[in-house]
Motif scaffolding. Structure first.
Motif, PDB file in Angstrom:
ATOM      1  N   LEU A   1       0.830  -1.207   0.000  1.00  0.00           N
ATOM      2  CA  LEU A   1       0.000   0.000   0.000  1.00  0.00           C
ATOM      3  C   LEU A   1       0.864   1.257   0.000  1.00  0.00           C
ATOM      4  O   LEU A   1       0.561   2.235  -0.692  1.00  0.00           O
ATOM      5  CB  LEU A   1      -0.918  -0.004   1.224  1.00  0.00           C
ATOM      6  CG  LEU A   1      -2.085  -0.988   1.195  1.00  0.00           C
ATOM      7  CD1 LEU A   1      -2.805  -0.985   2.534  1.00  0.00           C
ATOM      8  CD2 LEU A   1      -3.056  -0.629   0.079  1.00  0.00           C
ATOM      9  N   GLU A   2       1.946   1.212   0.778  1.00  0.00           N
ATOM     10  CA  GLU A   2       2.838   2.372   0.841  1.00  0.00           C
ATOM     11  C   GLU A   2       3.447   2.669  -0.525  1.00  0.00           C
ATOM     12  O   GLU A   2       3.412   3.800  -1.010  1.00  0.00           O
ATOM     13  CB  GLU A   2       3.947   2.127   1.860  1.00  0.00           C
ATOM     14  CG  GLU A   2       4.960   3.263   1.930  1.00  0.00           C
ATOM     15  CD  GLU A   2       6.189   2.886   2.736  1.00  0.00           C
ATOM     16  OE1 GLU A   2       7.131   3.699   2.767  1.00  0.00           O
ATOM     17  OE2 GLU A   2       6.218   1.779   3.306  1.00  0.00           O
TER      18      GLU A   2
ATOM     19  N   GLY B   1       2.512   1.573  -3.526  1.00  0.00           N
ATOM     20  CA  GLY B   1       1.497   1.910  -4.523  1.00  0.00           C
ATOM     21  C   GLY B   1       0.976   3.324  -4.357  1.00  0.00           C
ATOM     22  O   GLY B   1       0.792   4.053  -5.339  1.00  0.00           O
ATOM     23  N   SER B   2       0.760   3.728  -3.100  1.00  0.00           N
ATOM     24  CA  SER B   2       0.248   5.080  -2.859  1.00  0.00           C
ATOM     25  C   SER B   2       1.261   6.135  -3.272  1.00  0.00           C
ATOM     26  O   SER B   2       0.892   7.206  -3.771  1.00  0.00           O
ATOM     27  CB  SER B   2      -0.133   5.253  -1.387  1.00  0.00           C
ATOM     28  OG  SER B   2       1.005   5.158  -0.541  1.00  0.00           O
TER      29      SER B   2
ATOM     30  N   VAL C   1       1.110   6.450  -7.164  1.00  0.00           N
ATOM     31  CA  VAL C   1      -0.104   7.149  -7.595  1.00  0.00           C
ATOM     32  C   VAL C   1      -0.045   8.616  -7.175  1.00  0.00           C
ATOM     33  O   VAL C   1      -0.390   9.519  -7.955  1.00  0.00           O
ATOM     34  CB  VAL C   1      -1.356   6.471  -7.007  1.00  0.00           C
ATOM     35  CG1 VAL C   1      -2.608   7.279  -7.339  1.00  0.00           C
ATOM     36  CG2 VAL C   1      -1.493   5.055  -7.548  1.00  0.00           C
ATOM     37  N   LEU C   2       0.406   8.859  -5.947  1.00  0.00           N
ATOM     38  CA  LEU C   2       0.481  10.226  -5.443  1.00  0.00           C
ATOM     39  C   LEU C   2       1.439  11.074  -6.274  1.00  0.00           C
ATOM     40  O   LEU C   2       1.130  12.219  -6.627  1.00  0.00           O
ATOM     41  CB  LEU C   2       0.919  10.222  -3.981  1.00  0.00           C
ATOM     42  CG  LEU C   2       1.135  11.587  -3.319  1.00  0.00           C
ATOM     43  CD1 LEU C   2      -0.148  12.401  -3.347  1.00  0.00           C
ATOM     44  CD2 LEU C   2       1.631  11.415  -1.887  1.00  0.00           C
TER      45      LEU C   2
ATOM     46  N   SER D   1       0.077  14.062  -8.401  1.00  0.00           N
ATOM     47  CA  SER D   1       0.523  15.355  -7.876  1.00  0.00           C
ATOM     48  C   SER D   1       1.270  16.156  -8.929  1.00  0.00           C
ATOM     49  O   SER D   1       1.039  17.365  -9.087  1.00  0.00           O
ATOM     50  CB  SER D   1       1.418  15.146  -6.653  1.00  0.00           C
ATOM     51  OG  SER D   1       0.716  14.495  -5.621  1.00  0.00           O
TER      52      SER D   1
ATOM     53  N   ILE E   1      -7.954  11.722  -7.150  1.00  0.00           N
ATOM     54  CA  ILE E   1      -6.994  10.613  -7.145  1.00  0.00           C
ATOM     55  C   ILE E   1      -5.812  10.943  -6.240  1.00  0.00           C
ATOM     56  O   ILE E   1      -5.370  10.113  -5.430  1.00  0.00           O
ATOM     57  CB  ILE E   1      -6.511  10.325  -8.580  1.00  0.00           C
ATOM     58  CG1 ILE E   1      -7.688   9.863  -9.448  1.00  0.00           C
ATOM     59  CG2 ILE E   1      -5.395   9.286  -8.585  1.00  0.00           C
ATOM     60  CD1 ILE E   1      -7.347   9.709 -10.923  1.00  0.00           C
ATOM     61  N   ALA E   2      -5.289  12.162  -6.344  1.00  0.00           N
ATOM     62  CA  ALA E   2      -4.142  12.570  -5.534  1.00  0.00           C
ATOM     63  C   ALA E   2      -4.477  12.545  -4.048  1.00  0.00           C
ATOM     64  O   ALA E   2      -3.697  12.047  -3.223  1.00  0.00           O
ATOM     65  CB  ALA E   2      -3.672  13.960  -5.953  1.00  0.00           C
TER      66      ALA E   2
ATOM     67  N   ALA F   1      -4.786   8.932  -2.735  1.00  0.00           N
ATOM     68  CA  ALA F   1      -3.471   8.317  -2.545  1.00  0.00           C
ATOM     69  C   ALA F   1      -2.765   8.896  -1.331  1.00  0.00           C
ATOM     70  O   ALA F   1      -2.092   8.175  -0.581  1.00  0.00           O
ATOM     71  CB  ALA F   1      -2.621   8.520  -3.800  1.00  0.00           C
TER      72      ALA F   1
ATOM     73  N   VAL G   1      -4.235   7.376   1.890  1.00  0.00           N
ATOM     74  CA  VAL G   1      -3.741   6.008   2.083  1.00  0.00           C
ATOM     75  C   VAL G   1      -2.305   6.036   2.591  1.00  0.00           C
ATOM     76  O   VAL G   1      -1.938   5.317   3.529  1.00  0.00           O
ATOM     77  CB  VAL G   1      -3.836   5.209   0.765  1.00  0.00           C
ATOM     78  CG1 VAL G   1      -3.117   3.868   0.898  1.00  0.00           C
ATOM     79  CG2 VAL G   1      -5.291   4.988   0.385  1.00  0.00           C
ATOM     80  N   HIS G   2      -1.487   6.882   1.993  1.00  0.00           N
ATOM     81  CA  HIS G   2      -0.078   6.959   2.381  1.00  0.00           C
ATOM     82  C   HIS G   2       0.077   7.424   3.826  1.00  0.00           C
ATOM     83  O   HIS G   2       0.867   6.857   4.592  1.00  0.00           O
ATOM     84  CB  HIS G   2       0.656   7.913   1.443  1.00  0.00           C
ATOM     85  CG  HIS G   2       2.130   7.986   1.698  1.00  0.00           C
ATOM     86  ND1 HIS G   2       2.975   6.931   1.461  1.00  0.00           N
ATOM     87  CD2 HIS G   2       2.901   8.987   2.194  1.00  0.00           C
ATOM     88  CE1 HIS G   2       4.210   7.271   1.783  1.00  0.00           C
ATOM     89  NE2 HIS G   2       4.188   8.513   2.234  1.00  0.00           N
TER      90      HIS G   2
END
Length: 353
Positions: A98-99, A101-102, A105-106, A110, A141-142, A145, A148-149
């Protein structure tokens, strides 16, 4: 083939602290951007106040300033975490997946938001897509993410800080440098919103004149002759008739979605007075322009603004007859509204509900 791995040490606490700052900047940018979107495309439950008259000027200024501040913060965040992108194995656990992937995406979302936002601030669009809906969609989306991060990294805040090796930039020094870079970036651009900082904002427009985003020529509006009439319900008003009505003068800002704003003194007839003269019940008002095409050739004025005594069909600006580029013979000017909704070259007011 073995991929080279950076050997520089970085403290997880430094990355977490910068991540919190980035979260604050992104949060402010997201919320104020969401407000701007809802003001321009209001859902049924949304109502934007008319006071203070410069409220949109403030929120959109915060939107641009927080977006600019996020640029050095994002670069610093990337600098602190990029060694981990080369770690093996690629995935150690579900939280680790998750870390990573986030982060990916971030970073992608961004950079898209910040780069396109900067181009928008300079009114430069080197792409084929329409900026507002793309910017709005990628913002969600940003932020997703980022949430989640932060959730994955939050436990690090409870672990002891790592000792910083001698000969390297201290954690405090790195944080101060990053914060200073963000402050300088904001100061260099915020003059478009904060007039008294215009002289030191080297990357913002320093002109004190009221800017023109869309000229009459670009809008396809030529010289307006004596046959022009303003339609309000079943009534028609000539320019001379509008000038003969009781006038209201108010100092109101124009705040553009690109981040700049400028105040001027406007003189004209309150919209609510025109509706009353036409025997029309107040409500949401559709404002139509002489502009031939374009998504901003008309706007919808919410009932709250239509009833406000400072919402004017302006005939003058700073004591002079409106120039054609500023909307002659009359334009809408209302408190706490985005500049794109302050319709120029108005030809019709129609209550729609």
């Amino acid at each position: 083939m073995k991929i080279p791995t950076p050997t520089r040490e970085s403290s997880p606490h430094t990355a977490t602290r910068i991540g919190i700052w980035l979260g604050v900047a992104f949060g402010l940018c997201f919320v104020t951007g969401l407000l701007s979107h809802y003001i321009q495309h209001p859902p049924g439950w949304f109502a934007w106040p008319t006071r203070p008259v410069g409220l949109y000027r403030i929120t959109q200024g915060v939107h641009v300033a927080s977006g600019v501040a996020a640029i050095p913060l994002l670069l610093a965040k990337l600098w602190t975490v990029y060694p981990k992108l080369f770690e093996r194995p690629l995935v150690k656990s579900v939280p680790h997946a998750l870390e990573r992937g986030s982060i990916l995406v971030l970073l992608g979302a961004s950079f898209f938001e910040l780069v396109t936002g900067l181009f928008n601030a300079t009114q430069n669009y080197p792409w084929q897509f329409f900026f507002p809906p793309a910017h709005y969609a990628v913002a969600w989306i940003a932020v997703g993410a980022l949430l989640v991060h932060i959730a994955v990294k939050l436990p690090l805040m409870r672990t002891p800080a790592e000792e910083v090796r001698r000969g390297t930039l201290s954690r405090r020094g790195f944080l101060l440098t990053t914060g200073g870079a963000a402050a300088v970036a904001v100061l260099a651009t915020v003059g478009g919103t904060v007039p008294w900082l215009r002289s030191v904002s080297v990357l913002s427009s320093r002109s004190a004149a009221l800017p023109v985003n869309r000229t009459a020529a670009a809008a396809g509006v030529s010289i307006v002759d004596s046959s022009w009439r303003l339609a309000v319900g079943d009534r028609r008003f000539s320019l001379a008739e509008l000038e003969a009505l009781p006038q209201t003068t108010a100092e109101l800002p124009i705040a553009c979605v690109e981040g700049w704003s400028a105040a001027a003194t406007w003189t004209g007839v309150p919209v609510r007075d025109l509706l009353a003269l036409a025997g029309v019940e107040p409500g949401d008002v559709r404002v139509e322009s002489l502009e031939r095409d374009g998504i901003y050739r008309s706007s919808t004025l919410p009932a709250l603004h239509a009833r406000d005594p400072l919402t004017l069909l302006a005939l003058k600006v700073d004591g002079e007859t409106l120039p054609l580029d500023h909307g002659y013979p009359c334009r809408l000017i209302a408190p706490s509204r985005p500049g794109v909704t302050q319709t120029k070259w108005v030809t019709r007011l129609e209550v729609v509900r």
